[in-house]
Design a protein around this motif. Sequence first.
Motif, mmCIF file in Angstrom:
data_model
loop_
_atom_site.group_PDB
_atom_site.id
_atom_site.type_symbol
_atom_site.label_atom_id
_atom_site.label_comp_id
_atom_site.label_asym_id
_atom_site.label_seq_id
_atom_site.Cartn_x
_atom_site.Cartn_y
_atom_site.Cartn_z
ATOM 1 N N ALA A 143 0.969 -1.235 0.002
ATOM 2 C CA ALA A 143 -0.007 -0.018 0.126
ATOM 3 C C ALA A 143 1.127 1.593 0.298
ATOM 4 O O ALA A 143 2.173 1.590 0.618
ATOM 5 N N SER A 144 0.605 2.038 -0.945
ATOM 6 C CA SER A 144 1.299 3.464 -1.145
ATOM 7 C C SER A 144 0.717 4.509 0.142
ATOM 8 O O SER A 144 -0.090 4.020 0.582
ATOM 9 N N ASP A 145 1.256 5.715 0.456
ATOM 10 C CA ASP A 145 0.890 6.590 1.220
ATOM 11 C C ASP A 145 -0.515 6.681 1.179
ATOM 12 O O ASP A 145 -0.967 7.837 2.080
ATOM 13 N N LYS A 146 -0.558 6.855 -0.147
ATOM 14 C CA LYS A 146 -1.905 7.810 -0.069
ATOM 15 C C LYS A 146 -3.634 6.610 -0.575
ATOM 16 O O LYS A 146 -3.860 7.146 -0.794
ATOM 17 N N ALA A 147 -2.682 5.332 -0.020
ATOM 18 C CA ALA A 147 -3.702 4.968 0.239
ATOM 19 C C ALA A 147 -4.678 4.946 1.241
ATOM 20 O O ALA A 147 -3.799 4.720 2.580
ATOM 21 N N SER A 148 -5.980 4.357 0.603
ATOM 22 C CA SER A 148 -6.390 4.694 2.815
ATOM 23 C C SER A 148 -6.520 3.355 3.656
ATOM 24 O O SER A 148 -6.394 2.282 2.466
ATOM 25 N N TYR A 149 -6.805 3.271 4.258
ATOM 26 C CA TYR A 149 -6.984 1.938 5.388
ATOM 27 C C TYR A 149 -8.323 0.662 5.063
ATOM 28 O O TYR A 149 -7.958 -0.417 4.674
ATOM 29 N N LYS A 150 -8.635 1.793 4.877
ATOM 30 C CA LYS A 150 -10.590 0.950 4.485
ATOM 31 C C LYS A 150 -9.717 -0.046 2.669
ATOM 32 O O LYS A 150 -9.672 -0.660 2.632
ATOM 33 N N ASN A 151 -8.801 0.953 2.365
ATOM 34 C CA ASN A 151 -8.759 -0.231 0.886
ATOM 35 C C ASN A 151 -7.825 -0.863 1.624
ATOM 36 O O ASN A 151 -7.465 -2.171 0.321
ATOM 37 N N LEU A 152 -7.268 -0.752 2.214
ATOM 38 C CA LEU A 152 -5.882 -1.884 2.879
ATOM 39 C C LEU A 152 -7.573 -3.518 2.932
ATOM 40 O O LEU A 152 -6.944 -4.813 3.035
ATOM 41 N N VAL A 153 -7.931 -3.055 4.289
ATOM 42 C CA VAL A 153 -9.142 -4.108 4.415
ATOM 43 C C VAL A 153 -9.767 -4.757 3.566
ATOM 44 O O VAL A 153 -9.810 -5.617 3.165
ATOM 45 N N ASP A 154 -10.193 -4.102 2.410
ATOM 46 C CA ASP A 154 -10.925 -4.401 1.478
ATOM 47 C C ASP A 154 -10.323 -5.198 0.724
ATOM 48 O O ASP A 154 -10.474 -6.107 0.066
ATOM 49 N N MET A 155 -8.798 -4.991 0.869
ATOM 50 C CA MET A 155 -7.840 -5.657 -0.096
ATOM 51 C C MET A 155 -7.460 -7.174 0.415
ATOM 52 O O MET A 155 -7.638 -8.071 0.277
ATOM 53 N N LEU A 156 -7.620 -7.172 1.779
ATOM 54 C CA LEU A 156 -7.096 -8.502 2.892
ATOM 55 C C LEU A 156 -9.082 -8.694 2.847
ATOM 56 O O LEU A 156 -8.394 -10.431 3.054
ATOM 57 N N ASP A 157 -10.046 -8.377 2.682
ATOM 58 C CA ASP A 157 -11.157 -9.469 2.679
ATOM 59 C C ASP A 157 -11.426 -10.023 1.416
ATOM 60 O O ASP A 157 -11.662 -10.945 1.014
#
Length: 186
Positions: A143-157
């Motif tokens: 994840a880049s520093d421009k990515a949101s936490y929600k995007n990381l959680v969505d990717m883990l989903d």
Amino acid sequence: MAELNTGGDGGKGGKVRSKKMNPGVDLTAMVDLAFLLITFFMLTTTLSKPQSMPLAMPDKDPEKKIEDNTKIPEERLMTILIGSNNRVLWYMGKFDTPTIPPTETVFGKNGIRKDLLKNVKLGKTLAAKDGKPDQGLVVNIKASDKASYKNLVDMLDEMAITDPQLYAIGDITPGEIDLLKKTGLY
């Protein structure tokens, strides 16, 4: 039941008035029923428990650190770069020499999930061809520093849905940040 009025004014043509009584309602049975129902529903329903996704993290103790230099074939390694504005860039193989060039996509079933399922199937096919059916796709999420936490959680989903053999969260390299900038995802 009839009531006999014996009092009066001596028969001088007075009106006979009946006594007004306020009727009383006994609520004891209704209160008992309410407490029985509350008790029943509290005991028979399951309370919702917070759901969390299991995530294995490396040990921070340097003495316990185990070096594992397992070589992963390039055909089975997928790197996902999470950029800004809910957009994703992925490639197969190494960064310098990708087997599948960087491809931009979005989150959701018609985006990254579709690509993940295709590559999971490809990884299992390649592993079966090599005589190693227990091996499959290995995904590195960055994840880049421009990515949101929600995007990381969505990717883990998405990892939980597509079930690759192995996935990890890694640090993004300066070359990958430059690639995100070049494609407008940073």
